[in-house]
Structures are given as structure tokens and as C-alpha cells.
Design a protein around this motif. Structure first.
Motif, PDB file in Angstrom:
ATOM      1  N   LYS A 178       0.932  -1.137  -0.485  1.00  0.00           N
ATOM      2  CA  LYS A 178      -0.368   0.251   0.260  1.00  0.00           C
ATOM      3  C   LYS A 178       0.644   1.378   0.393  1.00  0.00           C
ATOM      4  O   LYS A 178       0.384   2.041  -0.687  1.00  0.00           O
ATOM      5  CB  LYS A 178      -1.519   0.000   0.693  1.00  0.00           C
ATOM      6  CG  LYS A 178      -1.577  -0.937   1.428  1.00  0.00           C
ATOM      7  CD  LYS A 178      -2.782  -0.974   2.042  1.00  0.00           C
ATOM      8  CE  LYS A 178      -4.436  -1.896   2.181  1.00  0.00           C
ATOM      9  NZ  LYS A 178      -4.639  -1.895   3.589  1.00  0.00           N
ATOM     10  N   MET A 179       2.139   1.315   0.659  1.00  0.00           N
ATOM     11  CA  MET A 179       2.865   2.149   0.734  1.00  0.00           C
ATOM     12  C   MET A 179       2.993   2.547  -0.414  1.00  0.00           C
ATOM     13  O   MET A 179       3.822   3.556  -1.405  1.00  0.00           O
ATOM     14  CB  MET A 179       3.998   2.328   1.611  1.00  0.00           C
ATOM     15  CG  MET A 179       3.770   2.082   3.020  1.00  0.00           C
ATOM     16  SD  MET A 179       2.748   3.975   3.550  1.00  0.00           S
ATOM     17  CE  MET A 179       4.741   4.265   4.258  1.00  0.00           C
ATOM     18  N   ALA A 180       3.843   1.171  -0.920  1.00  0.00           N
ATOM     19  CA  ALA A 180       4.362   1.525  -2.538  1.00  0.00           C
ATOM     20  C   ALA A 180       3.526   2.437  -3.607  1.00  0.00           C
ATOM     21  O   ALA A 180       3.921   2.925  -4.314  1.00  0.00           O
ATOM     22  CB  ALA A 180       4.722   0.572  -2.969  1.00  0.00           C
ATOM     23  N   LEU A 181       1.781   1.967  -3.343  1.00  0.00           N
ATOM     24  CA  LEU A 181       1.087   2.497  -4.565  1.00  0.00           C
ATOM     25  C   LEU A 181       0.683   4.143  -3.713  1.00  0.00           C
ATOM     26  O   LEU A 181       0.359   4.882  -4.710  1.00  0.00           O
ATOM     27  CB  LEU A 181      -0.390   1.638  -4.102  1.00  0.00           C
ATOM     28  CG  LEU A 181      -1.575   1.998  -4.545  1.00  0.00           C
ATOM     29  CD1 LEU A 181      -1.588   2.047  -6.334  1.00  0.00           C
ATOM     30  CD2 LEU A 181      -2.486   1.704  -4.196  1.00  0.00           C
ATOM     31  N   GLU A 182       1.086   4.501  -2.789  1.00  0.00           N
ATOM     32  CA  GLU A 182       0.893   5.460  -1.717  1.00  0.00           C
ATOM     33  C   GLU A 182       1.936   6.651  -2.563  1.00  0.00           C
ATOM     34  O   GLU A 182       1.034   7.433  -3.303  1.00  0.00           O
ATOM     35  CB  GLU A 182       0.789   5.765  -0.420  1.00  0.00           C
ATOM     36  CG  GLU A 182       0.591   7.093  -0.151  1.00  0.00           C
ATOM     37  CD  GLU A 182       0.567   6.959   1.544  1.00  0.00           C
ATOM     38  OE1 GLU A 182       1.005   7.928   2.311  1.00  0.00           O
ATOM     39  OE2 GLU A 182       0.233   5.626   1.762  1.00  0.00           O
ATOM     40  N   ILE A 205      -1.402  -9.693  -0.578  1.00  0.00           N
ATOM     41  CA  ILE A 205      -0.819  -8.079  -0.951  1.00  0.00           C
ATOM     42  C   ILE A 205      -1.988  -8.125  -2.589  1.00  0.00           C
ATOM     43  O   ILE A 205      -2.427  -7.296  -3.160  1.00  0.00           O
ATOM     44  CB  ILE A 205       0.018  -9.033  -1.910  1.00  0.00           C
ATOM     45  CG1 ILE A 205       0.944  -8.001  -0.704  1.00  0.00           C
ATOM     46  CG2 ILE A 205       0.573  -7.715  -2.883  1.00  0.00           C
ATOM     47  CD1 ILE A 205       2.675  -8.355  -0.537  1.00  0.00           C
ATOM     48  N   VAL A 206      -2.234  -9.038  -3.549  1.00  0.00           N
ATOM     49  CA  VAL A 206      -2.914  -8.347  -4.680  1.00  0.00           C
ATOM     50  C   VAL A 206      -4.447  -8.328  -4.340  1.00  0.00           C
ATOM     51  O   VAL A 206      -5.072  -7.520  -4.785  1.00  0.00           O
ATOM     52  CB  VAL A 206      -3.193  -9.958  -5.078  1.00  0.00           C
ATOM     53  CG1 VAL A 206      -4.428 -10.344  -6.823  1.00  0.00           C
ATOM     54  CG2 VAL A 206      -2.027 -10.912  -5.838  1.00  0.00           C
ATOM     55  N   ASP A 207      -4.792  -8.754  -3.337  1.00  0.00           N
ATOM     56  CA  ASP A 207      -6.274  -8.213  -2.845  1.00  0.00           C
ATOM     57  C   ASP A 207      -5.926  -7.399  -2.617  1.00  0.00           C
ATOM     58  O   ASP A 207      -7.212  -5.994  -2.767  1.00  0.00           O
ATOM     59  CB  ASP A 207      -6.663  -8.960  -2.140  1.00  0.00           C
ATOM     60  CG  ASP A 207      -6.850 -10.189  -2.218  1.00  0.00           C
ATOM     61  OD1 ASP A 207      -7.701 -10.909  -3.875  1.00  0.00           O
ATOM     62  OD2 ASP A 207      -7.006 -11.564  -1.205  1.00  0.00           O
ATOM     63  N   ALA A 208      -5.120  -6.340  -1.844  1.00  0.00           N
ATOM     64  CA  ALA A 208      -4.837  -5.374  -1.263  1.00  0.00           C
ATOM     65  C   ALA A 208      -4.619  -3.570  -2.147  1.00  0.00           C
ATOM     66  O   ALA A 208      -5.054  -3.005  -2.525  1.00  0.00           O
ATOM     67  CB  ALA A 208      -4.159  -5.918  -0.639  1.00  0.00           C
ATOM     68  N   THR A 214       0.285  -2.823 -11.028  1.00  0.00           N
ATOM     69  CA  THR A 214       1.531  -4.130 -11.518  1.00  0.00           C
ATOM     70  C   THR A 214       1.987  -4.829 -10.688  1.00  0.00           C
ATOM     71  O   THR A 214       2.555  -4.629  -9.868  1.00  0.00           O
ATOM     72  CB  THR A 214       1.840  -4.290 -12.762  1.00  0.00           C
ATOM     73  OG1 THR A 214       1.504  -3.405 -13.466  1.00  0.00           O
ATOM     74  CG2 THR A 214       2.603  -5.430 -13.290  1.00  0.00           C
ATOM     75  N   VAL A 215       1.237  -5.997 -10.147  1.00  0.00           N
ATOM     76  CA  VAL A 215       1.359  -7.175  -9.125  1.00  0.00           C
ATOM     77  C   VAL A 215       2.701  -8.153  -9.887  1.00  0.00           C
ATOM     78  O   VAL A 215       1.812  -9.198 -10.663  1.00  0.00           O
ATOM     79  CB  VAL A 215       0.644  -7.691  -8.050  1.00  0.00           C
ATOM     80  CG1 VAL A 215       1.324  -8.961  -6.832  1.00  0.00           C
ATOM     81  CG2 VAL A 215      -0.127  -6.668  -7.546  1.00  0.00           C
TER      82      VAL A 215
END
Length: 300
Positions: A178-182, A205-208, A214-215
Motif C-alpha cells: 500500500k505504501m508503494a502505491l501511495e 497483496i493482490v487483494d490489497a 502491477t503485481v
């Protein structure tokens, strides 16, 4: 192709040979900062192939900027920042054999060929790199394995100077994803350097964040079925490392090519046998987690 350092210790074809094969087979090649070839040589060998650059993030911003500029200039389209190796781990086997190739300059070619690092070392030491390999190696290791991690806020510097996708490699926790996305990253690689099993945390992690970035998945991929499992659990793609390096070690670029071709054939054959028509049909409904007796400790 996952980033694997020091490929020259496996075969004289090293990174340039493997990059050439990946380009020919249509597999994106990820070059490690711990390469035994300069960035420019790998780019040339890769030809028209897709190439990504894996960054062991130097302590010094000027050196970091130089590496990013070299990668961009040489056609590397994706930046992969490894998070979990800001210091080398305790490796008893290496200690028992007094095996540290970096201290002899093996795997330091990216640094040794970098104009900013060269100028700084020559100014501070009063000597050329080639006249003091051990000293230069220590100086380079002090940059890329500095013993202290960068912060989330530091990503702003990389984003400012890299206009392509940024992928963080070494994510093992939902909150870090989530931090990486933020902080504006385009993707993550769920992978480890000996921590918990990456496949165990991939689904959560995929669910989040899987619908927002991209995961990718890395760690333990050995067969086509391994690839399918990761895809079914939500990864958009996987990175493969050791099997290809085993092929490289046995028979250079030809050995690596055979492993890649075999792995690709295994993926498509196994998908067909499983009734999976396309990669997009890989879903959790296609797999089951089988609990074996030996997987759980007996309760008294």
C-alpha cells in the motif's frame, strides 16, 4: 528474467550472452547493478529486446543519478529497485569459503564504469581504480550496500529523474504494498531474499493493491506449473532466476536458451492439460491448496 548478479562467475558468456538470448526469445531481461558487464555492453547485446534495470540504490544521489541516466540512455525502460538487500546477509557458506567476489572487483563493473563514481574515487584516493581494485571495490560496496535503507520519501528523487515505470522488488507485506502505491510506484515484485515464502503472501497483496498497480512475482519459480500457480493467485507475470542461470552455467547462452524455451513450453503444455485457454483465464478457481499431513505439526 529476474535480476541475478555476478553472472560472469557462472560462464564467460555472462550478462551479455543472457541478455542476447532473452532478446531473441522475447523475454524481458532485467540487468542487475551487481553485473559483471557495464550497462552499455548489456544494452548492445540485448538488441531490440526489452530490458529493465535493477537498482541497488547508491547512498550518493549524484552516483544514483548517473546510473539512472546511463540506463535511460541505453534503452532500459523499467526501473526495478531492490528493497531487501541494502546490506549483504549473513552467509555462512560464503564465510566458510572466504567467498566475496565483490571485494576483488567481480560484480562491480557497473560502478567501475561509471564516470561519476570513477571521478570521486580518483579524487578521494589519489589513484586509478585499476591500480587499487580492492580499495575501489570497498568504495563501491559502501555505496550500494551501505548498511542503511532509503526511506519512502526518498522515492521522490527517483521519480523526478526516471520517467518510466518504477517497480519495487522485495515486497512481503500488505502495508508495504500500500505504501508503494501511495508513493507513486507503478508496480511491485512480491519476492524475498530468504524471508517467508512469497507465494504465501501473494494473494493478500493482490487483494490489497492488485487492481491499482502491477503485481509481479519472483522467488522459487522452477517449472511452468509454478508460473501458472502464481498467475492464478493474481500475479500479472513472474520473474525466473535460478533455472536460467543453471542453464547458463552448464552451457552458456545456449544452455540458458534451452531452459527458457523449455519453461515456456512447460507453461503452455501445462495450461492446456489444465483446461486453461489463455493467461487471462488463470484464476484462483483453477487451483486448490492441498494440505498434506506433514505440513502441520501434530498437536498433543
Amino acid at each position: 528474467m529476474a535480476p541475478v548478479g555476478v553472472q560472469g562467475i557462472f560462464h564467460e558468456d555472462k550478462e551479455t550472452g543472457l541478455a542476447e538470448v532473452c532478446g531473441e526469445e522475447g523475454v524481458p531481461y532485467t540487468m542487475s547493478t551487481a553485473s559483471t558487464c557495464p550497462i552499455e555492453d548489456v544494452a548492445k547485446a540485448s538488441g531490440d529486446g526489452k530490458r529493465w534495470y535493477q537498482l541497488y540504490w547508491p547512498k550518493d544521489d549524484d552516483i544514483t543519478l548517473s546510473l539512472l541516466n546511463r540506463a535511460k540512455t541505453n534503452g532500459f525502460s523499467v526501473l526495478v529497485i531492490t528493497l531487501d538487500t541494502w546490506s549483504l546477509a549473513w552467509r555462512p557458506a560464503d564465510l566458510d569459503n572466504a567467498y566475496v567476489p565483490f571485494i576483488k572487483g567481480i560484480g562491480c563493473e557497473v560502478g567501475f564504469s561509471d564516470p561519476v563514481f570513477r571521478a570521486r574515487f580518483e579524487k578521494e584516493s589519489g589513484t586509478q581504480i585499476e591500480d587499487d581494485i580492492v580499495g575501489a571495490s570497498r568504495a563501491w560496496l559502501g555505496q550500494v550496500f551501505a548498511g542503511a535503507p532509503h526511506t519512502w520519501q526518498d522515492l521522490a528523487f527517483v521519480r523526478k529523474h526516471w520517467d518510466g515505470p518504477i517497480v519495487l522488488k522485495g515486497i512481503q507485506h500488505v502495508e508495504d504494498a500500500k505504501m508503494a502505491l501511495e508513493y507513486g510506484c507503478d508496480g511491485i515484485v512480491v519476492s524475498n531474499h530468504g524471508a517467508i515464502g512469497s507465494l504465501d503472501v501473494l494473494p493478500e497483496i493482490v487483494d490489497a493493491v492488485g487492481d491499482k498497480m502491477t503485481v509481479l512475482f519472483d522467488s522459487g519459480i522452477r517449472t511452468g506449473v509454478d508460473v501458472i500457480k502464481a498467475l492464478c493467485l493474481g500475479a500479472k507475470a513472474v520473474m525466473v532466476g535460478r533455472p536460467v542461470i543453471y542453464g547458463l552455467g552448464i552451457n552458456g547462452r545456449d544452455g540458458a536458451r534451452q531452459v527458457l524455451k523449455g519453461l515456456l513450453a512447460d507453461i503452455w503444455q501445462s495450461m492446456g492439460l489444465s483446461g486453461i485457454r489463455t493467461v487471462s483465464d488463470c484464476s484462483r478457481g483453477m487451483i486448490r491448496k492441498v494440505q498434506h499431513a506433514g505440513d502441520v505439526k501434530a498437536m498433543m
